[in-house]
Write a protein that holds these residues in place. Structure first.
Motif, PDB file in Angstrom:
ATOM      1  N   ARG A   1       0.796  -1.152  -0.039  1.00  0.00           N
ATOM      2  CA  ARG A   1       0.048   0.134   0.160  1.00  0.00           C
ATOM      3  C   ARG A   1       0.800   1.297   0.035  1.00  0.00           C
ATOM      4  O   ARG A   1       1.950   1.368   0.695  1.00  0.00           O
ATOM      5  N   GLY A   2       0.257   2.319  -0.621  1.00  0.00           N
ATOM      6  CA  GLY A   2       1.192   3.404  -0.876  1.00  0.00           C
ATOM      7  C   GLY A   2       1.562   4.211   0.718  1.00  0.00           C
ATOM      8  O   GLY A   2       2.539   4.651   0.724  1.00  0.00           O
ATOM      9  N   GLU A   3       0.707   3.981   1.655  1.00  0.00           N
ATOM     10  CA  GLU A   3       1.438   4.420   3.068  1.00  0.00           C
ATOM     11  C   GLU A   3       2.389   4.092   3.474  1.00  0.00           C
ATOM     12  O   GLU A   3       2.856   4.402   4.501  1.00  0.00           O
ATOM     13  N   GLN A   4       2.693   2.891   3.045  1.00  0.00           N
ATOM     14  CA  GLN A   4       3.741   1.968   3.563  1.00  0.00           C
ATOM     15  C   GLN A   4       4.962   2.590   3.222  1.00  0.00           C
ATOM     16  O   GLN A   4       6.248   2.171   3.729  1.00  0.00           O
TER      17      GLN A   4
ATOM     18  N   SER B   1       7.244   5.751   2.663  1.00  0.00           N
ATOM     19  CA  SER B   1       7.385   7.172   3.303  1.00  0.00           C
ATOM     20  C   SER B   1       8.156   7.804   2.408  1.00  0.00           C
ATOM     21  O   SER B   1       7.656   8.714   1.798  1.00  0.00           O
TER      22      SER B   1
ATOM     23  N   ALA C   1       7.332   3.738   5.971  1.00  0.00           N
ATOM     24  CA  ALA C   1       6.513   4.057   7.162  1.00  0.00           C
ATOM     25  C   ALA C   1       6.803   3.587   8.403  1.00  0.00           C
ATOM     26  O   ALA C   1       7.245   2.401   8.814  1.00  0.00           O
TER      27      ALA C   1
ATOM     28  N   THR D   1       2.770   4.880  -5.645  1.00  0.00           N
ATOM     29  CA  THR D   1       3.050   6.479  -5.211  1.00  0.00           C
ATOM     30  C   THR D   1       1.759   7.312  -5.532  1.00  0.00           C
ATOM     31  O   THR D   1       1.716   8.241  -4.936  1.00  0.00           O
TER      32      THR D   1
ATOM     33  N   GLY E   1      -1.290   5.968  -5.151  1.00  0.00           N
ATOM     34  CA  GLY E   1      -2.555   5.491  -4.246  1.00  0.00           C
ATOM     35  C   GLY E   1      -3.364   4.598  -5.154  1.00  0.00           C
ATOM     36  O   GLY E   1      -4.772   4.764  -4.726  1.00  0.00           O
TER      37      GLY E   1
END
Length: 299
Positions: free
Chosen positions: A67-70, A72, A98, A204, A206
């Motif tokens: 996932r994108g939020e992983q 950083s 992240a 990147t 999402g």
């Protein structure tokens, strides 16, 4: 950022004609060391450009993130202090994951560099080759029109700007399977790098998992490309050339649709024919039966 193309004086020879010396344009190939948290993970030979996408897509392919939020940050850095490579050559990229995201398993560290022609060369064992996807590709409800799919190779070729200059790059593009819109196209000296750049773009931005999309590649459909598509949640992989036997097996196992020899108005569907809207249920059943009989005969 390094150059994408380079000029070199060459000697052109045509039998029976006059030899000439002139400048030619070559695709640049340079190493990229991918680090995670300062720890070296892999070195791949690539065409400079979209390196952060390349690193992000590589981490998705290896199952490190999904996932994108992983993901950083990423930054270029110099080599080790006190060495000749203590310069920022834009060939070393350090990724920061992240908070709370586990670092890559030490077993993933490549024992040697990955060449531009092989994305799996550094794998330590056969077991390490198969990486489980975080996404259920088989559940994707995409129904793809064969006539629309047949337009993708020309769209891919039309977007290969650097290939037009050098003739030496692979390309991968992502299409909306319903509308035919090209979402992104990337070129690289390595076919696996081109796919990683596409997947990294999706991460990147999402967009993972890439439901309802088609990954179109300019060469053959290998096991590694099929696996990368599966890891990104892509339900359809199409190639202008042939797939390998292991690629077809993985596509069936993952519930993907695998299309090869996509040229002009013709194509060969090696797995997941039921996703092609123009293929009747009887055709799909016959293809599945033929595949099962083939497996029995091979066994």
């Amino acid at each position: 950022m390094g150059r994408i193309t380079a000029r070199r004086r060459v000697t052109r020879i045509s039998v029976g004609q006059r030899t000439s010396v002139r400048e030619d344009v070559l695709a640049v190939e340079e190493p990229l060391e991918i680090r995670v948290g300062g720890q070296s993970l892999a070195i791949t030979m690539r065409t400079p450009g979209h390196d952060i996408e390349l690193a992000a897509g590589f981490l998705v392919s290896e199952g490190v993130i999904s996932r994108g939020e992983q993901f950083s940050t990423a930054r270029y850095c110099a080599g080790a202090e006190g060495t000749d490579d203590n310069l920022n050559t834009y060939n070393i990229l350090d990724v920061t994951l992240a908070a709370g995201v586990p670092a890559p398993d030490p077993s993933l560290e490549r024992a040697f560099y990955t060449t531009s022609s092989c994305g799996l060369c550094g794998k330590a064992s056969i077991e390490a080759v198969r990486t489980k996807s975080a996404y259920e590709v088989g559940a994707d409800t995409l129904r793809l029109d064969a006539a629309l799919l047949a337009t993708f190779p020309d769209a891919l070729r039309a977007g290969q700007d650097v290939f037009d200059k050098t003739g030496g790059l692979h390309a991968a593009a992502l299409f909306n399977g319903e509308t035919g819109e090209m979402l992104v196209l990337r070129e690289d000296v390595g076919r696996h790098n081109a796919v990683d750049k596409v997947v990294g773009w999706a991460l990147t931005n999402g967009r993972l998992p890439l439901r309802g999309t088609v990954l179109m590649v300019s060469g053959r459909a290998s096991f590694e490309l099929t696996q990368k598509a599966s890891m990104a949640g892509i339900p359809v992989l199409a190639a202008v050339s042939a797939p390998s036997s292991l690629a077809a097996e993985l596509a069936v196992e993952a519930g993907m649709t695998l299309v090869g020899f996509l040229r002009g108005s013709s194509m060969v569907v090696y797995a997941g024919a039921e996703r092609i809207a123009n293929v009747t249920e009887a055709d799909a059943a016959a293809a599945a039966s033929a595949h099962q009989q083939q497996e029995v005969s091979v066994a």
